[in-house]
Design an enzyme around this catalytic site. Structure first.
Site, short mmCIF file in Angstrom:
data_model
loop_
_atom_site.label_atom_id
_atom_site.label_comp_id
_atom_site.label_asym_id
_atom_site.label_seq_id
_atom_site.Cartn_x
_atom_site.Cartn_y
_atom_site.Cartn_z
CB SER A 24 -0.89 0.00 1.24
OG SER A 24 -1.51 1.26 1.44
CE1 TYR A 26 -4.40 -1.71 4.91
CE2 TYR A 26 -3.32 0.41 4.53
CZ TYR A 26 -3.93 -0.73 4.04
OH TYR A 26 -4.05 -0.90 2.69
#
Length: 252
Positions: A142, A155
């Site tokens: 990501s 995350y």
């Protein structure tokens, strides 16, 4: 008779980037093995693949469970005899929240799905690829794995870990004909992305800082699928251990 077609496993195939990539790979001649926990949506992706002239199977799996991962790899080999591409794409998000409000269970959930699944996918697919002398693995990290976003530290940590696994494994397998790379999407319009927007709109916690989309728009799943297709192909033959940003300059 041996299978002459390329075979690709796609995890998180039920929606978003996984669905778009499943369709894209099938359009380009891959036999696809679609993996997801959501059987109804996973089978819907399979129908879209087949309606478009593609060939594939669906395997239900919890990618954080070793037995399930071992099984989907086994099912791929039983169905098609080989594994040319593994797209380790399944993942979950963390809803924006102050650091100390995140409980241990949420930490474990995020790490299990986002990191452990990537480790397990590679663990079971690599021996097959090594026997073949060739293979490509693409792991979905990501933009948050390159530059952390405000209020999603766990995350961000999970996606940094995906990049670490990618680079470490790439070093081991580069001479064995197996290329392992990571993609870092950012700001892509998916169902997961919509849940965050809905939370903001519904009066949920909003972080102090939100990174701007400098291109003036969000990305589409098909734009990620095109990059995965490239990394899976021999056109990316000299790419191993790369971390490819597909984020509209979000991390610049």
């Amino acid at each position: 008779m041996s299978n002459t077609k390329q075979v690709a496993i796609i995890t998180g195939a039920a929606s978003g980037i996984g669905r778009a990539t499943s369709i894209k790979l099938a359009e380009n001649g891959y036999q696809v093995v679609l993996v997801d926990f959501n059987q109804a949506l996973g089978e819907e992706t399979l129908t879209l693949v087949q309606n478009n002239g593609g060939e594939g199977i669906f395997v239900k799996a919890d990618v954080s469970k070793e037995a399930d991962v071992e099984n989907y790899v086994k099912m791929a080999v039983e169905a098609y005899g080989r594994i040319d591409v593994l797209f380790n794409n399944a993942g979950v998000i963390q809803m924006f929240a102050p650091f100390t409000t995140v409980n241990a269970e949420e930490y474990e959930r995020i790490m299990s799905v986002n990191v452990k699944s990537v480790f397990l996918g590679m663990k079971y697919a690599l021996p097959i690829m090594e026997k073949q002398g060739k293979g490509a693995i693409i792991n979905t990290a990501s933009s948050a794995g390159i530059r952390p976003e405000h209020s999603i530290a766990v995350y961000s940590a999970s996606k940094h870990a995906v990049i670490g696994l990618t680079k470490g494994a790439a070093i081991e397998y580069a001479k064995k004909g197996i290329r392992i790379n990571a993609i870092c999407p950012g700001g892509i319009e998916t169902a997961i992305f919509k849940t965050v927007a809905d939370a903001f709109a519904g009066g949920g916690y909003v972080p102090e800082e939100i990174s701007p989309m400098r291109m003036g728009r969000h990305g589409q799943p098909d734009e990620i699928a095109e990059v995965v297709l490239f990394l899976a192909s021999d056109k990316a033959s000299f790419m191993a251990g790369a971390v490819v940003s597909v984020d509209g300059s979000l991390t610049v």
